[in-house]
Design an enzyme around this catalytic site. Sequence first.
Site, PDB file in Angstrom:
ATOM      1  N   GLY B 131     -50.852 -54.044  45.463  1.00 59.81           N
ATOM      2  CA  GLY B 131     -49.660 -53.751  44.663  1.00 59.81           C
ATOM      3  C   GLY B 131     -50.032 -52.813  43.545  1.00 59.81           C
ATOM      4  O   GLY B 131     -50.095 -51.593  43.729  1.00 59.81           O
ATOM      5  N   TRP B 156     -42.311 -55.002  50.933  1.00 58.47           N
ATOM      6  CA  TRP B 156     -41.352 -54.877  49.831  1.00 58.47           C
ATOM      7  C   TRP B 156     -40.692 -53.503  49.793  1.00 58.47           C
ATOM      8  O   TRP B 156     -40.370 -53.004  48.708  1.00 58.47           O
ATOM      9  CB  TRP B 156     -42.002 -55.120  48.456  1.00 58.47           C
ATOM     10  CG  TRP B 156     -42.916 -56.272  48.342  1.00 58.47           C
ATOM     11  CD1 TRP B 156     -44.261 -56.219  48.129  1.00 58.47           C
ATOM     12  CD2 TRP B 156     -42.569 -57.664  48.386  1.00 58.47           C
ATOM     13  NE1 TRP B 156     -44.780 -57.480  48.053  1.00 58.47           N
ATOM     14  CE2 TRP B 156     -43.758 -58.391  48.209  1.00 58.47           C
ATOM     15  CE3 TRP B 156     -41.373 -58.352  48.575  1.00 58.47           C
ATOM     16  CZ2 TRP B 156     -43.792 -59.783  48.214  1.00 58.47           C
ATOM     17  CZ3 TRP B 156     -41.407 -59.741  48.584  1.00 58.47           C
ATOM     18  CH2 TRP B 156     -42.603 -60.433  48.402  1.00 58.47           C
ATOM     19  N   GLY B 336     -23.186 -69.192  27.876  1.00 61.91           N
ATOM     20  CA  GLY B 336     -23.316 -70.624  28.162  1.00 61.91           C
ATOM     21  C   GLY B 336     -23.360 -70.888  29.662  1.00 61.91           C
ATOM     22  O   GLY B 336     -23.983 -70.122  30.410  1.00 61.91           O
ATOM     23  N   GLU B 360     -42.278 -49.837  40.140  1.00 60.24           N
ATOM     24  CA  GLU B 360     -42.710 -48.548  39.558  1.00 60.24           C
ATOM     25  C   GLU B 360     -43.789 -48.740  38.502  1.00 60.24           C
ATOM     26  O   GLU B 360     -43.809 -48.035  37.492  1.00 60.24           O
ATOM     27  CB  GLU B 360     -41.502 -47.801  38.968  1.00 60.24           C
ATOM     28  CG  GLU B 360     -40.918 -46.750  39.881  1.00 60.24           C
ATOM     29  CD  GLU B 360     -40.269 -47.341  41.112  1.00 60.24           C
ATOM     30  OE1 GLU B 360     -39.782 -48.492  41.049  1.00 60.24           O
ATOM     31  OE2 GLU B 360     -40.281 -46.671  42.144  1.00 60.24           O
TER      32      GLU B 360
HETATM   33  C1  LIG Z   1     -37.418 -55.734  44.521  1.00 56.59           C
HETATM   34  C2  LIG Z   1     -38.686 -54.985  44.778  1.00 56.59           C
HETATM   35  C3  LIG Z   1     -38.625 -53.735  45.390  1.00 56.59           C
HETATM   36  C4  LIG Z   1     -39.791 -53.046  45.693  1.00 56.59           C
HETATM   37  N1  LIG Z   1     -39.714 -51.842  46.359  1.00 56.59           N
HETATM   38  C5  LIG Z   1     -40.859 -51.199  46.720  1.00 56.59           C
HETATM   39  C6  LIG Z   1     -40.806 -49.978  47.478  1.00 56.59           C
HETATM   40  O1  LIG Z   1     -39.727 -49.456  47.790  1.00 56.59           O
HETATM   41  N2  LIG Z   1     -41.977 -49.392  47.845  1.00 56.59           N
HETATM   42  C7  LIG Z   1     -43.184 -49.927  47.518  1.00 56.59           C
HETATM   43  O2  LIG Z   1     -44.195 -49.354  47.889  1.00 56.59           O
HETATM   44  N3  LIG Z   1     -43.267 -51.087  46.802  1.00 56.59           N
HETATM   45  C8  LIG Z   1     -42.136 -51.721  46.396  1.00 56.59           C
HETATM   46  N4  LIG Z   1     -42.207 -52.898  45.672  1.00 56.59           N
HETATM   47  C9  LIG Z   1     -43.510 -53.456  45.342  1.00 56.59           C
HETATM   48  C10 LIG Z   1     -43.910 -53.184  43.896  1.00 56.59           C
HETATM   49  O3  LIG Z   1     -44.252 -51.841  43.745  1.00 56.59           O
HETATM   50  C11 LIG Z   1     -45.069 -54.126  43.556  1.00 56.59           C
HETATM   51  O4  LIG Z   1     -44.529 -55.422  43.531  1.00 56.59           O
HETATM   52  C12 LIG Z   1     -45.735 -53.782  42.250  1.00 56.59           C
HETATM   53  O5  LIG Z   1     -46.499 -52.615  42.369  1.00 56.59           O
HETATM   54  C13 LIG Z   1     -46.643 -54.926  41.766  1.00 56.59           C
HETATM   55  O6  LIG Z   1     -47.519 -55.287  42.774  1.00 56.59           O
HETATM   56  P1  LIG Z   1     -47.668 -56.818  43.223  1.00 56.59           P
HETATM   57  O7  LIG Z   1     -46.325 -57.386  43.394  1.00 56.59           O
HETATM   58  O8  LIG Z   1     -48.586 -56.843  44.376  1.00 56.59           O
HETATM   59  O9  LIG Z   1     -48.324 -57.529  42.002  1.00 56.59           O
HETATM   60  P2  LIG Z   1     -49.885 -57.521  41.601  1.00 56.59           P
HETATM   61  O10 LIG Z   1     -50.386 -56.122  41.540  1.00 56.59           O
HETATM   62  O11 LIG Z   1     -50.616 -58.478  42.452  1.00 56.59           O
HETATM   63  O12 LIG Z   1     -49.804 -58.072  40.123  1.00 56.59           O
HETATM   64  C14 LIG Z   1     -49.529 -59.428  39.816  1.00 56.59           C
HETATM   65  C15 LIG Z   1     -49.475 -59.558  38.303  1.00 56.59           C
HETATM   66  O13 LIG Z   1     -50.726 -59.178  37.742  1.00 56.59           O
HETATM   67  C16 LIG Z   1     -50.544 -58.132  36.809  1.00 56.59           C
HETATM   68  N5  LIG Z   1     -51.674 -57.202  36.873  1.00 56.59           N
HETATM   69  C17 LIG Z   1     -52.130 -56.491  37.943  1.00 56.59           C
HETATM   70  N6  LIG Z   1     -53.168 -55.729  37.576  1.00 56.59           N
HETATM   71  C18 LIG Z   1     -53.375 -55.946  36.255  1.00 56.59           C
HETATM   72  C19 LIG Z   1     -54.300 -55.428  35.293  1.00 56.59           C
HETATM   73  N7  LIG Z   1     -55.203 -54.504  35.615  1.00 56.59           N
HETATM   74  N8  LIG Z   1     -54.229 -55.902  34.023  1.00 56.59           N
HETATM   75  C20 LIG Z   1     -53.289 -56.806  33.659  1.00 56.59           C
HETATM   76  N9  LIG Z   1     -52.381 -57.324  34.522  1.00 56.59           N
HETATM   77  C21 LIG Z   1     -52.434 -56.892  35.801  1.00 56.59           C
HETATM   78  C22 LIG Z   1     -49.261 -57.448  37.222  1.00 56.59           C
HETATM   79  O14 LIG Z   1     -48.668 -56.749  36.150  1.00 56.59           O
HETATM   80  C23 LIG Z   1     -48.438 -58.616  37.674  1.00 56.59           C
HETATM   81  O15 LIG Z   1     -47.848 -59.228  36.556  1.00 56.59           O
HETATM   82  C24 LIG Z   1     -41.046 -53.586  45.336  1.00 56.59           C
HETATM   83  C25 LIG Z   1     -41.095 -54.830  44.672  1.00 56.59           C
HETATM   84  C26 LIG Z   1     -39.943 -55.515  44.396  1.00 56.59           C
HETATM   85  C27 LIG Z   1     -40.024 -56.823  43.692  1.00 56.59           C
END
Ligand SMILES: Cc1cc2nc3c(=O)[nH]c(=O)nc-3n(C[C@H](O)[C@H](O)[C@H](O)COP(=O)(O)OP(=O)(O)OC[C@H]3O[C@@H](n4cnc5c(N)ncnc54)[C@H](O)[C@@H]3O)c2cc1C
Lengths: 85, 382
Positions: B131, B156, B336, B360
């Site tokens: 991600g 996603w 509420g 993003e």
């Molecule tokens: C509704 C929705 C639509 C989406 N649409 C798309 C799409 O069209 N195309 C696409 O490619 N992706 C899409 N995504 C995916 C989205 O880009 C990822 O969810 C996002 O990049 C975060 O990755 P992750 O969910 O794997 O979280 P992770 O990267 O696993 O992170 C988990 C938590 O750890 C935190 N974290 C991670 N690294 C660090 C760090 N170095 N320091 C501190 N905190 C950290 C993050 O901020 C987060 O709070 C979508 C997601 C959602 C929810």
Amino acid sequence: METAIQTEQTATIREFLQQRIGAEIAFTDEEDIFKLGLVNSLFALELVLFLENTYQVTVENEDLKLEHFSTVNNLSDFISRKKGL
Amino acid sequence: MDLELTREQKQYRAEFRHFVREELLPYANDYDKQGFIPRSLIDKLAEKGYLGAVIPTAYGGLGMDQVSYGLLNEEIGRACSSSRSLITVHTSLTSETLLRWGTTAQKEQWLPLLAKGSTLAAFGLSEPGAGSDAAGIATAYLEQDGHYLLNGVKKWITFSQVAGLFVIVATGAAGITAFLVERDTPGLTVQPLDGILGTRASMLGEIHLKDCRVPAGNILGRIGWGLQQIVNTALDNGRYSVACGSLGIGRACLEDSIEYAKSRSQFGKPLKDHQLIKQKITNMVADVKAASLLCRNAGYLRDKKNPDYVIQTTLAKYFASRMANAAAAEAVQLHGALGCHDSLSIQRYFRDARVMEIIEGSTEIQQIIIADHSIAGLGAVL
Ligand SMILES: Cc1cc2nc3c(=O)[nH]c(=O)nc-3n(C[C@H](O)[C@H](O)[C@H](O)COP(=O)(O)OP(=O)(O)OC[C@H]3O[C@@H](n4cnc5c(N)ncnc54)[C@H](O)[C@@H]3O)c2cc1C
């Protein structure tokens, strides 16, 4: 020999890089800024925009080679070539 | 910096508001409940040119400036974040990136179709195992006789259920590279993904790629530059759209809260006359206004192609997405029990706002970027 335009170019490029990397960080015009690990993830995008905006050139896919962007001198040479100087 | 809207931008805004009032606001809760937006709405967005808003007229787009495009994202996002998500992935992430870095042949083939909305586009970066750390993707390409075989899973992916064109980011011998992959490519399947908290009508899916063969001409940008060039450009475009969309959510929360505070009475007087309610409204107003200025500033710099727009867009996205969450939480509180019920839109804004802090680039990733940038020098930030 460096022309006045190239000297000014080098100074402008250095000024941009120092602003993005940190004013207190020292590096020479020949040092590879990527190898020094001085740049963050948005840097490549900002650098391309800076070059295009400052020198009215268009950076094309073919231009994307690390050696064009890696040092102050390489950047200046790249711009000179793009502008046909 | 001139943040006043021009006459043309004001006209655009009036037009967007009219569209949203007629075509979107009355139906957005239903779309959220049913989990998709209907083709008829996509067709209406396309007819208005909104799916190709910033694409030059030469390719059939509206050639809109970035400030106006921000207003479009704000107004659509004010009513329906799922519909705004379509604009984000189709127009910002994919079409604008293709416009910037596509070859002449790619632009001529795809931009007219994308501008018209006859083909929808989605952006496939995230995976089950990758991600925030996009460099950790496992989807792989392998060169074979001038073609590339793609294998892996993208998760996603917004509007992948209906998209006809995907940008797929994959790793391989030359480094991470982006590919344009058509939906009917043999080996490509999309599994719908239900159960998302917010933007529930954004038709998420999982893209499975099994020996998908794409020609070398479908490489988007330079081989090996997928992250620095394509993903960075796309996410920057997407962040502007999400920033403005988040501003829209915040405004929706504020406007609905003011209306409710006028109509609901407790302890013998309308909520609006209780001092603690005034405090909530004031905080919301100040935050919405601040987000609005950051978004407008980012749009202004984007139109000028000033390189500072990259960090200013990041700042706008960071602030506006957090603001939307704060405003939505206050709006739920102010309404509420009604704020917790799906007869009103407030609960939807609350759920949609959560997503804005994750997509993003999450809030934490923006914090890293903004802090590093600021520590290096505040020149481009302040
Ligand atoms: C509704 C929705 C639509 C989406 N649409 C798309 C799409 O069209 N195309 C696409 O490619 N992706 C899409 N995504 C995916 C989205 O880009 C990822 O969810 C996002 O990049 C975060 O990755 P992750 O969910 O794997 O979280 P992770 O990267 O696993 O992170 C988990 C938590 O750890 C935190 N974290 C991670 N690294 C660090 C760090 N170095 N320091 C501190 N905190 C950290 C993050 O901020 C987060 O709070 C979508 C997601 C959602 C929810």
